[in-house]
Design a protein around this motif. Structure first.
Motif, short mmCIF file in Angstrom:
data_model
loop_
_atom_site.label_atom_id
_atom_site.label_comp_id
_atom_site.label_asym_id
_atom_site.label_seq_id
_atom_site.Cartn_x
_atom_site.Cartn_y
_atom_site.Cartn_z
N ARG A 77 44.95 39.81 56.70
CA ARG A 77 46.31 40.14 56.32
C ARG A 77 46.37 41.28 55.32
NH1 ARG A 77 50.44 35.51 55.64
NH2 ARG A 77 50.23 35.76 57.87
N PHE A 78 45.50 41.32 54.36
CA PHE A 78 45.54 42.33 53.31
C PHE A 78 44.66 43.51 53.69
CE2 PHE A 78 46.21 38.31 50.87
CZ PHE A 78 47.57 38.48 50.71
N ASP A 79 45.07 44.26 54.68
CA ASP A 79 44.30 45.39 55.16
C ASP A 79 44.79 46.66 54.46
OD1 ASP A 79 42.60 46.98 56.58
OD2 ASP A 79 43.88 47.09 58.34
N SER A 80 44.30 46.87 53.24
CA SER A 80 44.73 48.02 52.45
C SER A 80 43.56 48.49 51.59
CB SER A 80 45.90 47.62 51.56
OG SER A 80 46.17 48.62 50.61
N GLU A 81 43.21 49.75 51.72
CA GLU A 81 42.12 50.29 50.92
C GLU A 81 42.49 50.32 49.44
OE1 GLU A 81 40.94 54.06 52.49
OE2 GLU A 81 40.35 53.19 54.41
N LEU A 82 43.75 50.61 49.14
CA LEU A 82 44.19 50.65 47.75
C LEU A 82 44.12 49.27 47.11
CD1 LEU A 82 45.17 52.63 45.63
CD2 LEU A 82 47.51 52.17 46.37
N LEU A 83 44.48 48.23 47.86
CA LEU A 83 44.37 46.87 47.34
C LEU A 83 42.91 46.49 47.14
CD1 LEU A 83 45.90 44.31 46.53
CD2 LEU A 83 45.80 43.59 48.92
N THR A 84 42.05 46.96 48.02
CA THR A 84 40.61 46.72 47.86
C THR A 84 40.07 47.42 46.61
OG1 THR A 84 40.40 46.55 50.25
CG2 THR A 84 38.38 46.91 49.01
N VAL A 85 40.51 48.65 46.37
CA VAL A 85 40.10 49.37 45.17
C VAL A 85 40.61 48.64 43.93
CG1 VAL A 85 40.43 51.52 43.87
CG2 VAL A 85 39.89 51.60 46.29
N PHE A 86 41.85 48.16 43.98
CA PHE A 86 42.42 47.40 42.87
C PHE A 86 41.57 46.18 42.54
CE2 PHE A 86 45.00 43.64 41.83
CZ PHE A 86 45.44 44.00 40.56
N THR A 87 41.18 45.44 43.55
CA THR A 87 40.40 44.22 43.34
C THR A 87 38.99 44.52 42.86
OG1 THR A 87 41.68 43.14 45.08
CG2 THR A 87 39.62 42.09 44.43
N SER A 88 38.33 45.47 43.47
CA SER A 88 36.93 45.72 43.15
C SER A 88 36.72 46.59 41.92
CB SER A 88 36.23 46.35 44.35
OG SER A 88 36.81 47.60 44.65
N SER A 89 37.74 47.27 41.44
CA SER A 89 37.56 48.16 40.28
C SER A 89 37.10 47.40 39.04
CB SER A 89 38.85 48.93 40.00
OG SER A 89 39.91 48.05 39.72
N LEU A 90 37.54 46.18 38.88
CA LEU A 90 37.11 45.37 37.73
C LEU A 90 35.60 45.15 37.78
CD1 LEU A 90 38.65 42.76 35.76
CD2 LEU A 90 36.85 41.83 37.16
#
Length: 168
Positions: A77-90
């Motif tokens: 459902r959450f197919d977004s590169e920006l959301l992935t960057v948001f999550t993994s940046s931490l």
């Protein structure tokens, strides 16, 4: 799990005392685990909130409520590169910060590392609270990752020193 207690009269051969310094050291050392767990838990919950997605990730929000929303599984459902960057940046920022934190701890001591980590945590929290766009959220996550890297690098050392203080 650590269990603590105070002795009115210590066992034979035990000359140590539970002082306010020892108790405060235990609280500071234990807070590192709380911060780590809190940061991991908060990102998973917030990325599934509709109000959050609607404000910061509208593409994902529209994907969830579009015509094909029923056909998409929760896994995809959450197919977004920006959301992935948001999550993994931490996590990436925490990894990099840990490498720098070890040299800061070696050169300036545990107290400096904990103060840096705590200060960066506060700055990251302020950025997160004031975020009006996704880029401010990314700065927030990077700052939280740096704070997490510093505290997770130095707090096991503090815990071992506190244990030595209690035992000796």
């Amino acid at each position: 799990m650590a269990i603590g207690g105070a002795f009115v009269e210590g066992p034979a051969g035990y000359s140590g005392r539970v002082t306010s310094f020892v108790v405060l050291s235990c609280i500071v050392a234990g807070s590192g685990g709380i911060l780590f767990g809190y940061d991991l838990g908060i990102s998973g919950g917030v990325t599934s909130m509709e109000s959050f997605l609607k404000k910061f990730f509208p593409d994902v929000y529209h994907q969830m409520h579009g015509d094909k929303a029923a056909a998409v599984s929760n896994y995809c459902r959450f197919d977004s590169e920006l959301l992935t960057v948001f999550t993994s940046s931490l996590y990436v920022a925490g990894l990099v910060a840990t490498l720098f934190a070890s040299s800061v701890t070696t050169r300036y001591g545990r107290r400096a590392s904990i103060l840096i980590g705590g200060s960066v945590f506060i700055a990251g929290s302020a950025f997160g609270g004031a975020a009006v766009n996704v880029y401010m959220l990314l700065v927030n996550r990077i700052l939280l990752g740096i704070g997490l890297g510093f505290t997770n690098q130095v707090l096991p050392t503090c815990m071992s020193v506190t244990t030595c203080l209690i035992i000796s």
